[in-house]
Design a protein around this motif. Structure first.
Motif, PDB file in Angstrom:
ATOM      1  N   LEU A  49       3.070   4.861  20.409  1.00  0.00           N
ATOM      2  CA  LEU A  49       2.630   3.868  19.438  1.00  0.00           C
ATOM      3  C   LEU A  49       3.072   2.491  19.899  1.00  0.00           C
ATOM      4  O   LEU A  49       4.183   2.332  20.410  1.00  0.00           O
ATOM      5  CB  LEU A  49       3.204   4.165  18.053  1.00  0.00           C
ATOM      6  N   SER A  50       2.218   1.526  19.681  1.00  0.00           N
ATOM      7  CA  SER A  50       2.500   0.160  20.110  1.00  0.00           C
ATOM      8  C   SER A  50       2.642  -0.759  18.916  1.00  0.00           C
ATOM      9  O   SER A  50       2.186  -0.454  17.805  1.00  0.00           O
ATOM     10  CB  SER A  50       1.371  -0.353  21.011  1.00  0.00           C
ATOM     11  N   ASP A  51       3.260  -1.893  19.158  1.00  0.00           N
ATOM     12  CA  ASP A  51       3.407  -2.916  18.131  1.00  0.00           C
ATOM     13  C   ASP A  51       2.013  -3.318  17.630  1.00  0.00           C
ATOM     14  O   ASP A  51       1.117  -3.624  18.415  1.00  0.00           O
ATOM     15  CB  ASP A  51       4.118  -4.126  18.729  1.00  0.00           C
ATOM     16  N   GLY A  52       1.813  -3.281  16.310  1.00  0.00           N
ATOM     17  CA  GLY A  52       0.530  -3.658  15.727  1.00  0.00           C
ATOM     18  C   GLY A  52      -0.405  -2.498  15.453  1.00  0.00           C
ATOM     19  O   GLY A  52      -1.444  -2.695  14.811  1.00  0.00           O
ATOM     20  N   ASP A  53      -0.088  -1.293  15.924  1.00  0.00           N
ATOM     21  CA  ASP A  53      -0.924  -0.133  15.625  1.00  0.00           C
ATOM     22  C   ASP A  53      -0.958   0.132  14.124  1.00  0.00           C
ATOM     23  O   ASP A  53       0.027  -0.116  13.413  1.00  0.00           O
ATOM     24  CB  ASP A  53      -0.407   1.120  16.327  1.00  0.00           C
TER      25      ASP A  53
END
Length: 214
Positions: free
Chosen positions: A136-140
């Motif tokens: 998971l990435s920042d902003g997902d």
């Protein structure tokens, strides 16, 4: 005489036209329409002839035997609220389950493949931070099943409440089954092992995520 021939007969009579005249309009031999009307040969008007006649008479092609245009099936979408909060995948940020900022529509059958929980148990929140990279990435945006929590705990990604902050972490059930690990997928961040299940405040299980392509 079937409905198509009856309709064409009526249109010809209303305009005081002849079978041979309509045949010439279509570029056919002069007996073509008479054979179609009286002898049933051909059985159906072909697509080009039907189109020409429909435009000439100002009617829908369906009047002359074309399949009726039907709209596709109505798909009812289940609206899942997007909450105006963030769950940290980093050092943690204070957040409460607050107001809706938007809603996403999902097909009911598609949702059923994800979870048996009621739609009212689902919500979408935004991930903040990079501790769950590369998963998971920042902003997902992640869909969280609030009905899938402590009582059904198993391996997977969950939203946890840790020190009054919401965090997204991976839960791993340890081999003996009585203890769990709380794992950051990014090795630059800490993980916690050998924890009692009840010591971890599970908010809900992450079922799905969406990401904006860069």
């Amino acid at each position: 005489m079937d409905e198509t021939r009856e309709a064409l007969e009526r249109l010809i009579l209303e305009r005081k036209l002849t079978y041979s005249g309509i045949s010439r309009l279509l570029g056919r031999n002069v007996s073509y329409i008479q054979q179609f009307m009286r002898k049933g040969s051909p059985r159906y008007l072909d697509e080009r002839d039907r189109s020409v006649l429909a435009r000439f008479f100002g009617v829908e092609e369906s009047v002359l035997g074309a399949p009726s245009r039907r709209s596709g099936p109505v798909v009812e979408l289940i609206q899942v609220p997007m909450l105006d909060i963030e769950a940290s995948a980093g050092h943690g940020s204070l957040a409460e389950l607050e107001s809706k900022s938007a809603q996403f529509g999902f097909d009911q059958n598609w949702l059923r493949k994800l979870t048996a929980s009621k739609a009212s148990s689902l919500s979408i929140i935004r991930v903040h931070g990079d501790s769950m990279e590369p998963t998971l990435s920042d902003g997902d945006e992640v869909m969280v099943d609030l009905g899938d929590n402590q009582s059904r705990l198993r391996d997977g990604i969950y939203v946890l409440r840790m020190d009054d902050a919401l965090n997204v972490k991976r839960i791993a059930i340890e081999p003996q089954g009585r203890k769990i690990s709380v794992v950051s997928d990014n090795s630059a961040y800490p993980s916690w092992n050998n924890l009692e299940r009840r010591a971890v405040n599970i908010v809900g299980r992450v079922l799905w995520f969406g990401r904006k392509l860069q």
